[in-house]
Design a protein around this motif. Structure first.
Motif, PDB file in Angstrom:
ATOM      1  N   LYS A 445       0.828  -1.207   0.000  1.00  0.00           N
ATOM      2  CA  LYS A 445       0.000   0.000   0.000  1.00  0.00           C
ATOM      3  C   LYS A 445       0.865   1.261   0.000  1.00  0.00           C
ATOM      4  N   ALA A 446       1.905   1.274   0.840  1.00  0.00           N
ATOM      5  CA  ALA A 446       2.809   2.426   0.885  1.00  0.00           C
ATOM      6  C   ALA A 446       3.558   2.585  -0.432  1.00  0.00           C
ATOM      7  N   PHE A 447       3.973   1.470  -1.037  1.00  0.00           N
ATOM      8  CA  PHE A 447       4.720   1.514  -2.296  1.00  0.00           C
ATOM      9  C   PHE A 447       3.850   2.026  -3.442  1.00  0.00           C
ATOM     10  N   LEU A 448       2.628   1.518  -3.548  1.00  0.00           N
ATOM     11  CA  LEU A 448       1.743   1.937  -4.643  1.00  0.00           C
ATOM     12  C   LEU A 448       1.324   3.398  -4.485  1.00  0.00           C
ATOM     13  N   LYS A 449       1.181   3.849  -3.261  1.00  0.00           N
ATOM     14  CA  LYS A 449       0.867   5.257  -3.025  1.00  0.00           C
ATOM     15  C   LYS A 449       1.995   6.144  -3.542  1.00  0.00           C
ATOM     16  N   PHE A 450       3.238   5.703  -3.333  1.00  0.00           N
ATOM     17  CA  PHE A 450       4.391   6.442  -3.858  1.00  0.00           C
ATOM     18  C   PHE A 450       4.394   6.428  -5.389  1.00  0.00           C
ATOM     19  N   LEU A 451       4.134   5.274  -5.989  1.00  0.00           N
ATOM     20  CA  LEU A 451       4.138   5.176  -7.448  1.00  0.00           C
ATOM     21  C   LEU A 451       3.081   6.088  -8.073  1.00  0.00           C
ATOM     22  N   LYS A 452       1.957   6.219  -7.418  1.00  0.00           N
ATOM     23  CA  LYS A 452       0.925   7.122  -7.926  1.00  0.00           C
ATOM     24  C   LYS A 452       1.421   8.570  -7.919  1.00  0.00           C
ATOM     25  N   LYS A 453       2.213   8.937  -6.912  1.00  0.00           N
ATOM     26  CA  LYS A 453       2.782  10.281  -6.862  1.00  0.00           C
ATOM     27  C   LYS A 453       3.786  10.476  -7.999  1.00  0.00           C
ATOM     28  N   VAL A 454       4.540   9.432  -8.321  1.00  0.00           N
ATOM     29  CA  VAL A 454       5.482   9.516  -9.443  1.00  0.00           C
ATOM     30  C   VAL A 454       4.733   9.801 -10.739  1.00  0.00           C
ATOM     31  N   VAL A 455       3.650   9.072 -10.977  1.00  0.00           N
ATOM     32  CA  VAL A 455       2.860   9.258 -12.200  1.00  0.00           C
ATOM     33  C   VAL A 455       2.221  10.643 -12.220  1.00  0.00           C
ATOM     34  N   ALA A 456       1.841  11.156 -11.048  1.00  0.00           N
ATOM     35  CA  ALA A 456       1.220  12.479 -10.981  1.00  0.00           C
ATOM     36  C   ALA A 456       2.172  13.585 -11.423  1.00  0.00           C
ATOM     37  N   HIS A 457       3.489  13.340 -11.371  1.00  0.00           N
ATOM     38  CA  HIS A 457       4.493  14.320 -11.798  1.00  0.00           C
ATOM     39  C   HIS A 457       5.029  13.979 -13.195  1.00  0.00           C
ATOM     40  N   GLU A 458       4.210  13.342 -14.005  1.00  0.00           N
ATOM     41  CA  GLU A 458       4.621  12.867 -15.321  1.00  0.00           C
ATOM     42  C   GLU A 458       5.191  13.978 -16.205  1.00  0.00           C
ATOM     43  N   LYS A 459       4.626  15.181 -16.140  1.00  0.00           N
ATOM     44  CA  LYS A 459       5.070  16.258 -17.034  1.00  0.00           C
ATOM     45  C   LYS A 459       6.530  16.625 -16.795  1.00  0.00           C
ATOM     46  N   VAL A 499       0.589  -4.364 -12.745  1.00  0.00           N
ATOM     47  CA  VAL A 499       1.086  -3.218 -11.977  1.00  0.00           C
ATOM     48  C   VAL A 499       0.299  -1.965 -12.323  1.00  0.00           C
ATOM     49  N   ARG A 500      -0.038  -1.814 -13.586  1.00  0.00           N
ATOM     50  CA  ARG A 500      -0.833  -0.658 -14.004  1.00  0.00           C
ATOM     51  C   ARG A 500      -2.186  -0.645 -13.303  1.00  0.00           C
ATOM     52  N   LEU A 501      -2.823  -1.799 -13.201  1.00  0.00           N
ATOM     53  CA  LEU A 501      -4.100  -1.887 -12.485  1.00  0.00           C
ATOM     54  C   LEU A 501      -3.922  -1.580 -11.004  1.00  0.00           C
ATOM     55  N   LEU A 502      -2.831  -2.079 -10.415  1.00  0.00           N
ATOM     56  CA  LEU A 502      -2.576  -1.840  -8.995  1.00  0.00           C
ATOM     57  C   LEU A 502      -2.421  -0.348  -8.699  1.00  0.00           C
ATOM     58  N   ILE A 503      -1.704   0.368  -9.574  1.00  0.00           N
ATOM     59  CA  ILE A 503      -1.490   1.799  -9.356  1.00  0.00           C
ATOM     60  C   ILE A 503      -2.766   2.586  -9.616  1.00  0.00           C
ATOM     61  N   LYS A 504      -3.424   2.284 -10.720  1.00  0.00           N
ATOM     62  CA  LYS A 504      -4.603   3.047 -11.142  1.00  0.00           C
ATOM     63  C   LYS A 504      -5.757   2.921 -10.152  1.00  0.00           C
TER      64      LYS A 504
END
Length: 652
Positions: A445-459, A499-504
């Motif tokens: 849960k902690a790891f996927l929450k971090f990965l979502k933050k990475v994707v949020a800074h995609e630009k 992994v994409r489903l887990l993050i999304k």
């Protein structure tokens, strides 16, 4: 072409391959006679060509729509990451013990399954209360799944002549000696007294192109397996299907809140979560049965792992050691520190997670962290962002048991290989998350929450959801096994999609389905009723009750004297520690909290100093349940009239 097994897969360093540096013109040439040119290609791209080569020996199981339909060029990041992992571990293979995944003996899988779902009583023949209580709560499809596994187990044991086993008809009360397990349409299900409509068959979102903004509603009130109306034909699943890598191809879902609100995995007691795991495995098995899919699982010889240190230590051991410093901690401190370092300085770093750090620096930092972390003398300012990302991935890969467990790796693969509908994939993934051990689930849960933050800074970091998924997939799903090389070749795009489903959809995955909580309530009630029946036959208890009845001179006020629809709420941390509250159809948990804050504040600063608190349901037919602020209290009260109601801080 023969694939050579490379053995252990554990990462310590990386090489700086990036998609922008990969030659595209050379990759198009596939003539075997041009060997010098072929050797000039990065190995990660040569692996892609190997996968697309029709002369490749057929895999153990057929490549599905996800593996075959994704362009090889879109998987460059995945194979570069795999290559980085392999090259960095060539000199460290002897330091780690491989997980030995053994083929199960006939009947052993069914026996292990029955034990894992809390029904070992069916194997031992003993009359255990928990097993009987669990059986009494099963839905039709769940009971069929248990019956099917028990039938297989008993037939196998009779062939082996090991010992006498109970007949399945004695357990389920059936007369037919050849029961069938074919899924059939079900009538509207009832949950907690609420009549629910039939669910419409979900549309395949792989075929949707222009409705990305449309949100589909998910219901947690009806068993997933019971809601499957029509079983898709396998040959229809892989026809003209392509796994699209853009995020817009994934539908948006919203959860339909019941009057009981939503419950996160940390909102239930450990005892009730154990029962949730039992029921989730039964439900997952019934779900796959209803779809006509075999639920495969690995059987592993567990590796003990290191007992001290930070890397290569079991999560449970790390957490136990960290709890001596910080009581109640759920995620290892070293993992939290790595995530914090990257969140503070690395989210906007271009190519974070993809661009590797220096091999020598990562190795040196690894040794220094092991020596200084516990004394809190390690200087985190010296760690570069790419090196921190390398250490983070190293920590995940060097876990003795993978974060998502070796046992259910085939189930993760199957949900993409055999199911094309995104909603059904999500439901299967949801149940798999419910199966995880507490330490694995909290860390994930902690790891996927971090990965979502990475994707949020995609630009700024140039890391899309698909990029992140490709980089993370080999670190999560390529375990340290004897056939790891073959596994990675077969499951590349599949694991990236998982992994994409887990993050999304992670916010959905951490919610406990309402129908499972309802079954836990019924299971607890059945266990309590069994206990009461046993007590009634205890002569000593009967004599004590008779004596107490004779000694009672006047009735005392008990909880039963409280009028219907009135609850007494306790708040130990407030100045007013108890209050009787009349409930109505519109009273929510947050209304009760607001009333306590209003009664206790009186313009003082008490509210400002007090930690955030929640209303908890304790006892009765539940162990402990932190209620959703939007839960309608009269419905919860009717579901558990014997509960106590306490306002206290929520354990995060």
């Amino acid at each position: 072409m023969e694939i050579k097994d490379s053995g252990s897969v554990v990462l310590t360093a990386y090489h700086s391959y990036t998609p922008s540096r990969l030659p595209t013109r050379v990759a198009a040439e596939s003539s075997p006679s041009r060997s010098p040119l072929r050797k000039s290609l990065p190995r990660c791209q040569r692996i892609n060509r190997m996968l697309s080569n029709e002369s490749l020996r057929p895999p153990v199981y057929s490549r599905s729509n996800s593996q075959a339909s994704v362009d090889s060029s879109s998987m460059d990041d995945f194979w570069c990451e795999v290559e980085n992992i392999k090259e960095s571990t060539e000199d460290r293979q002897d330091e780690h013990t491989l997980l030995d995944v053994k083929p199960p003996d006939e009947g052993d899988l069914e026996a292990e399954w029955l034990q894992d779902v809390g029904l070992s009583t069916l194997i031992s023949g003993s009359e255990e209360e928990d097993g009987e209580a669990l059986l009494s709560t099963l839905t039709r499809t769940q009971a069929a799944a248990v019956q099917k596994r028990y039938n297989t187990y008993t037939q196998t044991m009779r062939k082996k002549n090991k010992h006498t086993v109970r007949d399945v008809r004695d357990i389920f009360g059936i007369n037919d000696t050849s029961p069938t397990f074919e899924a059939i349409p079900v009538s509207p299900a009832t949950t907690n007294g609420i009549q629910l409509p039939m669910l419409k068959p979900a549309r395949s979102c792989l075929e949707c192109k222009d409705n990305q903004l449309v949100k589909e509603e998910l219901s947690f009130e009806v068993s997933f397996s019971e809601s499957i109306m029509v079983i898709p034909k396998h040959r229809e699943w892989h026809t003209n299907q392509r796994l699209r890598k853009d995020e817009s191809s994934l539908p948006n879902f919203t959860i339909r809140k019941s009057r009981f609100g939503l419950t996160e995995v940390g909102d239930l007691s450990l005892g009730d979560m154990k029962k949730i795991r039992y029921l989730s495995l039964i439900e997952l098995t019934a779900f796959y049965d209803a779809l006509g899919i075999e639920l495969k699982r690995n059987r592993t010889e567990r590796v003990k792992g290191r007992e001290n240190g930070l890397f290569g230590v079991p999560l449970a051991v790390l957490i136990e050691n960290d709890q001596k410093k910080i009581p109640g901690i759920k995620v290892p401190l070293i993992f939290q520190k790595l995530l914090l370092k990257l969140e503070e300085t690395g989210l906007e770093t271009e190519g974070i997670l993809r661009v590797p750090g220096s091999a020598s620096r990562v190795k040196s930092l690894h040794q220094e962290i092991e020596a200084k972390f516990d004394e809190d003398t390690f200087d985190w300012n010296q760690v570069r962002n790419n090196d921190a990302a390398g250490l983070l991935k190293m920590f995940i890969r060097e876990l003795p048991s993978p974060l998502f467990t070796v046992e259910y790796l085939p189930a993760f693969i199957t949900l993409v290989e055999k199911i094309s509908n995104i909603k059904l994939q999500l439901q299967a993934l949801h149940l798999l998350i419910m199966l995880l051990p507490d330490a694995s689930r909290d860390t994930a849960k902690a790891f996927l929450k971090f990965l979502k933050k990475v994707v949020a800074h995609e630009k700024k970091n140039k890391m899309t959801l698909w990029n992140v998924s490709m980089i993370v997939a080999p670190n999560l799903f390529i375990y340290k096994g004897k056939h790891a090389n073959q596994e990675e070749m077969l499951a590349a795009a599949t694991t990236a999609h998982v992994v994409r489903l887990l993050i999304k959809y992670q916010e959905i995955l951490w919610m406990v389905p309402t129908f499972l909580i309802s079954q836990v309530r019924k299971m607890n009630e059945a266990a309590m009723n069994n206990t009461k029946r046993q007590q009634m036959f205890d002569k000593g208890v009967r004599r004590l009750l008779r004596r107490k009845t004779m000694e009672r001179e006047r009735p005392e006020k008990t909880e039963s004297d409280i009028p219907e629809g009135v609850i007494r709420v306790h708040a130990p941390l407030h100045s007013k520690v108890s209050m009787a509250i009349q409930l109505n159809n519109q009273t929510k948990a947050k209304d009760i909290l607001a009333r306590f804050y209003c009664e206790n504040s009186h313009g003082s600063s008490e509210k400002m100093k007090m930690p955030i608190q929640s209303l908890h349901e304790i006892g009765g037919n539940i162990g402990q349940h932190c209620l959703d602020p939007d839960a309608y209290m009269l419905d919860v009260y009717h579901a558990n009239p014997q509960a106590e109601w306490v306002i206290k801080p929520k354990i995060s």
